[in-house]
Design an enzyme around this catalytic site. Structure first.
Site, mmCIF file in Angstrom:
data_model
loop_
_atom_site.group_PDB
_atom_site.id
_atom_site.type_symbol
_atom_site.label_atom_id
_atom_site.label_comp_id
_atom_site.label_asym_id
_atom_site.label_seq_id
_atom_site.Cartn_x
_atom_site.Cartn_y
_atom_site.Cartn_z
ATOM 1 N N ILE A 170 0.847 -1.196 0.000
ATOM 2 C CA ILE A 170 0.000 0.000 0.000
ATOM 3 C C ILE A 170 0.886 1.251 0.000
ATOM 4 O O ILE A 170 0.612 2.219 -0.720
ATOM 5 C CB ILE A 170 -0.934 -0.005 1.231
ATOM 6 N N ALA A 197 3.764 2.629 7.659
ATOM 7 C CA ALA A 197 4.579 1.455 7.989
ATOM 8 C C ALA A 197 3.876 0.593 9.028
ATOM 9 O O ALA A 197 3.397 1.097 10.046
ATOM 10 C CB ALA A 197 5.939 1.899 8.527
ATOM 11 N N ASP A 209 0.957 -12.302 13.608
ATOM 12 C CA ASP A 209 -0.309 -12.888 14.030
ATOM 13 C C ASP A 209 -0.112 -14.172 14.841
ATOM 14 O O ASP A 209 0.727 -15.013 14.515
ATOM 15 C CB ASP A 209 -1.167 -13.226 12.797
ATOM 16 N N GLY A 243 -6.489 -13.686 16.075
ATOM 17 C CA GLY A 243 -5.065 -13.810 15.762
ATOM 18 C C GLY A 243 -4.327 -12.489 15.737
ATOM 19 O O GLY A 243 -3.134 -12.449 15.457
ATOM 20 N N TYR A 287 -2.051 -6.403 16.776
ATOM 21 C CA TYR A 287 -2.275 -5.531 15.608
ATOM 22 C C TYR A 287 -3.556 -4.714 15.776
ATOM 23 O O TYR A 287 -3.582 -3.506 15.526
ATOM 24 C CB TYR A 287 -2.352 -6.430 14.374
ATOM 25 N N PRO A 308 -8.020 0.577 5.736
ATOM 26 C CA PRO A 308 -8.167 -0.374 4.634
ATOM 27 C C PRO A 308 -8.724 -1.698 5.145
ATOM 28 O O PRO A 308 -8.439 -2.121 6.270
ATOM 29 C CB PRO A 308 -6.735 -0.575 4.124
ATOM 30 N N GLY A 309 -9.495 -2.326 4.291
ATOM 31 C CA GLY A 309 -9.858 -3.716 4.547
ATOM 32 C C GLY A 309 -8.745 -4.605 4.018
ATOM 33 O O GLY A 309 -7.569 -4.249 4.075
ATOM 34 N N ILE A 337 -6.441 -5.858 1.459
ATOM 35 C CA ILE A 337 -5.885 -5.364 0.195
ATOM 36 C C ILE A 337 -4.899 -6.418 -0.336
ATOM 37 O O ILE A 337 -4.224 -7.076 0.467
ATOM 38 C CB ILE A 337 -5.154 -4.014 0.429
HETATM 39 N N1 CAA Z 1 -11.139 -15.049 10.458
HETATM 40 C C1 CAA Z 1 -11.910 -16.093 10.867
HETATM 41 N N2 CAA Z 1 -11.395 -17.221 11.360
HETATM 42 C C2 CAA Z 1 -10.064 -17.295 11.459
HETATM 43 C C3 CAA Z 1 -9.204 -16.262 11.082
HETATM 44 C C4 CAA Z 1 -9.793 -15.107 10.552
HETATM 45 N N3 CAA Z 1 -9.074 -14.063 10.109
HETATM 46 N N4 CAA Z 1 -7.936 -16.629 11.315
HETATM 47 C C5 CAA Z 1 -7.996 -17.860 11.817
HETATM 48 N N5 CAA Z 1 -9.273 -18.287 11.886
HETATM 49 C C6 CAA Z 1 -9.761 -19.585 12.342
HETATM 50 C C7 CAA Z 1 -9.191 -20.710 11.484
HETATM 51 O O1 CAA Z 1 -9.971 -20.897 10.307
HETATM 52 C C8 CAA Z 1 -9.276 -21.872 12.431
HETATM 53 O O2 CAA Z 1 -10.605 -22.329 12.499
HETATM 54 P P1 CAA Z 1 -10.948 -23.879 12.293
HETATM 55 O O3 CAA Z 1 -10.153 -24.583 13.355
HETATM 56 O O4 CAA Z 1 -12.404 -23.941 12.480
HETATM 57 O O5 CAA Z 1 -10.484 -24.199 10.913
HETATM 58 C C9 CAA Z 1 -8.981 -21.242 13.786
HETATM 59 O O6 CAA Z 1 -9.234 -19.841 13.630
HETATM 60 C C10 CAA Z 1 -7.548 -21.422 14.206
HETATM 61 O O7 CAA Z 1 -6.730 -21.023 13.125
HETATM 62 P P2 CAA Z 1 -5.439 -21.840 12.721
HETATM 63 O O8 CAA Z 1 -5.747 -23.331 12.629
HETATM 64 O O9 CAA Z 1 -4.844 -21.203 11.515
HETATM 65 O O10 CAA Z 1 -4.555 -21.626 14.032
HETATM 66 P P3 CAA Z 1 -3.028 -21.312 14.124
HETATM 67 O O11 CAA Z 1 -2.729 -21.173 15.585
HETATM 68 O O12 CAA Z 1 -2.248 -22.290 13.313
HETATM 69 O O13 CAA Z 1 -2.836 -19.907 13.389
HETATM 70 C C11 CAA Z 1 -3.296 -17.619 12.972
HETATM 71 C C12 CAA Z 1 -3.551 -18.794 13.876
HETATM 72 C C13 CAA Z 1 -1.796 -17.237 13.017
HETATM 73 C C14 CAA Z 1 -4.102 -16.450 13.557
HETATM 74 C C15 CAA Z 1 -3.660 -17.902 11.490
HETATM 75 O O14 CAA Z 1 -4.938 -18.516 11.444
HETATM 76 C C16 CAA Z 1 -3.743 -16.640 10.700
HETATM 77 O O15 CAA Z 1 -2.730 -16.130 10.255
HETATM 78 N N6 CAA Z 1 -4.969 -16.136 10.494
HETATM 79 C C17 CAA Z 1 -5.200 -14.890 9.781
HETATM 80 C C18 CAA Z 1 -5.340 -13.747 10.751
HETATM 81 C C19 CAA Z 1 -5.671 -12.510 9.958
HETATM 82 O O16 CAA Z 1 -6.783 -12.344 9.481
HETATM 83 N N7 CAA Z 1 -4.678 -11.612 9.802
HETATM 84 C C20 CAA Z 1 -4.876 -10.450 8.996
HETATM 85 C C21 CAA Z 1 -3.590 -10.236 8.244
HETATM 86 S S1 CAA Z 1 -3.779 -8.988 6.968
HETATM 87 C C22 CAA Z 1 -3.716 -7.556 7.824
HETATM 88 O O17 CAA Z 1 -3.494 -7.492 8.990
HETATM 89 C C23 CAA Z 1 -3.949 -6.328 6.998
HETATM 90 C C24 CAA Z 1 -5.141 -5.604 7.463
HETATM 91 O O18 CAA Z 1 -5.025 -4.554 8.091
HETATM 92 C C25 CAA Z 1 -6.488 -6.114 7.101
#
Ligand code: CAA
Length: 254
Positions: A27, A96, A101, A156, A160, A190-191, A193
């Site tokens: 971004i 930045a 997570d 997670g 953040y 932002p949502g 991206i």
């Molecule tokens: N929304 C809904 N459910 C979520 C989720 C999310 N964002 N992230 C994880 N879950 C759920 C998984 O699907 C899982 O559910 P099930 O067991 O029913 O399948 C449960 O939570 C546990 O997840 P993991 O098995 O992946 O557990 P883990 O300990 O191995 O990892 C985690 C956990 C590190 C949080 C990993 O799931 C992850 O990276 N999730 C994404 C988190 C996320 O959305 N980060 C946003 C990054 S982008 C950003 O931050 C930019 C912005 O501003 C929008």
């Protein structure tokens, strides 16, 4: 980079200097290019990836500077260098940010601290040194890139989401303090991206848990956030301050 249709804003800002933190990738890269195309003199800061920063500089002609926004003195020194090269900073885009997570029960203190120090304290470290000059000159634009996840929380992302919610509180406070001095301070949320940060989310989570929640049916484009920044930086946005602009494809209304 996609070209910008921003001729309306060009011309009035030829001499303004803008810093975009994390401005060489994702971004931030799109914001740097958008501001340059709108006529600003842009400095893009980056923390670590020299190779990508140099490639960005070669591709765009935008000046790049290396410092860590979580380090106050590094920000003071970096800003002084930019001001020596380009002139006083009139637009600051605090973009930045990092993710580390983990579900809360697995989150380490180091993960909490790293994200808070960059994504929240970084805003203090960058804004504090430019604030007195903006007050003295009677003009400034501070644009903070928060996140949908600071508005609604996110599994997670206790670290953040806390930092990004803090960015919104800081935005409103500085907007109140800056208004009488010609400084506007706004947040963009932002949502999801289509950047490396979002593509680092496990594919199954992204496809099954996140994409179905975005009513427009796609990830956003970095340029869609950049266009918001260019507008908020412009003279036309002088009556907008303390706002939180959501750009998330309808995923969350706030
Ligand atoms: N929304 C809904 N459910 C979520 C989720 C999310 N964002 N992230 C994880 N879950 C759920 C998984 O699907 C899982 O559910 P099930 O067991 O029913 O399948 C449960 O939570 C546990 O997840 P993991 O098995 O992946 O557990 P883990 O300990 O191995 O990892 C985690 C956990 C590190 C949080 C990993 O799931 C992850 O990276 N999730 C994404 C988190 C996320 O959305 N980060 C946003 C990054 S982008 C950003 O931050 C930019 C912005 O501003 C929008």
């Amino acid at each position: 980079m996609v070209a910008f249709l921003l001729s309306k804003y060009q011309g009035s800002v030829m001499s303004r200097v803008a810093i975009v933190t994390g401005g060489t990738r994702g971004i931030g890269g799109a914001i740097s290019v958008g501001l340059k195309e709108a006529g600003y003199s842009v400095a893009a800061s980056y923390a670590g990836n020299d190779e990508k920063a140099n490639a960005f500089k070669a591709e765009t002609g935008i000046a790049v500077y290396k410092w860590d926004v979580s380090n106050y003195q590094a920000c003071v020194d970096g800003i002084a260098q930019v001001e020596g090269d380009l002139g006083p900073v009139e637009v600051l885009v605090n973009n930045a940010g990092i993710t580390q997570d983990a579900m809360f029960h697995k989150m380490l203190p180091e993960q909490w601290n790293a994200v808070i120090n960059t994504n929240l304290t970084g805003l203090f470290n960058m804004t504090h040194p430019v604030w007195p000059g903006m007050r003295d000159r009677g003009f400034g634009r501070v644009i903070n890139i928060s996140s949908i996840n600071g508005q609604k929380g996110q599994m997670g992302q206790a670290n953040y989401a806390a930092a990004k919610a803090g960015d919104i509180g800081m935005t409103k406070t500085l907007a109140a303090e800056g208004a009488a001095k010609g400084i506007t301070v706004n947040a963009i949320c932002p949502g999801y991206i289509g950047t490396e940060m979002v593509r680092a989310v496990p594919e199954k989570v992204l496809n099954e848990r996140i994409l179905p929640l975005i009513p427009v049916g796609r990830l956003g484009e970095p340029e869609e956030i950049a266009r918001c920044v260019v507008f908020l930086a412009s003279d036309d946005a002088g009556f907008i301050t303390g706002a939180t602009l959501s750009a998330n494809g309808g995923q969350y209304f706030a």
